[in-house]
Design a protein around this motif. Sequence first.
Motif: not given
Length: 292
Positions: A180-208
């Motif tokens: 759970i800890y390992g999967a939670g860390m990976a999921a939270a990191l992915l959420a930070v990268l996507v929502c922060g627009g770091i992975l190139g998602v336009p606007g990140g989560c704020g743009g959805w």
Amino acid sequence: MPPRAQLCSPPTPWRCAQALCCASAFSLAAASGPWGEGEGDGCVAAWALSFAFTLLLLLAHLAGRPPPRRDLPLALALACAVACAAATVLWPLGQLRDQPDGRRRHLRAAATAASALAAVCYGAEVAATRGRPGETVPYLATPPGLLKVAQCVTAAVLVGVAAALGAAGGPAGWRWCLGIYGAGMAAALLAVLVCGGILGVPGGCGGWDAVWARRVLVGYAALGVLAYGAATVLWPLEAFDEGRGGRARRPHGCGAHCPWDRAVLVALGTALNLLLYLGDLAQAGRVVLLRV
């Protein structure tokens, strides 16, 4: 709304204090002599990495090239705050306890104090520069974004401490918790990268604006609540239930590296991350209810 230049201007005095405290912490730790492997290595690494990231931000500011977005250094400050706070607890627990009075003990106590000051300085930066109600800011400067950063770093600390306790080869409940800890860390990191627009998602989560995208964030937080809710029960059950081979009380004469102390820390850290996910779920659910 203040001009964008003001939003992106880093709080230089705080950064200087952070760098000084982190440099003092790992320098004092190194001067105290060899430290215990595992936890000691993790604490020194937390201070050194925090110092390096803060120094890079300071140098970029001095060169006239501050980060283009306010939320990236803010997220980094929160990550460093959590890391230094964890080091402030773990370092004296394993490296200061049971040390005879003398130069080594004094240096390690000073390293603990410097780590605590670093955590306070990073926390002060987060409090001073986070998004305010009614203010338009990037996603990672909002409460949901900051919660995801805290979830990720807390999960990383839990993985390290639980793995050092031998959770991978321990009872079935502990193995589930480590997963759970390992999967939670990976999921939270992915959420930070996507929502922060770091992975190139336009606007990140704020743009959805789509309903399904907002519901994805609700689902992420709800799964986190369920997973950490289970871990909050499973970990103490295996660690402290004597019927399952655990210990309800700290063993007499258990030294500085007592596994029981670490089991308590993991239980507390698990409960903390559960609260973070509950807060995230409340924030995400409120957005869905208001916009759907």
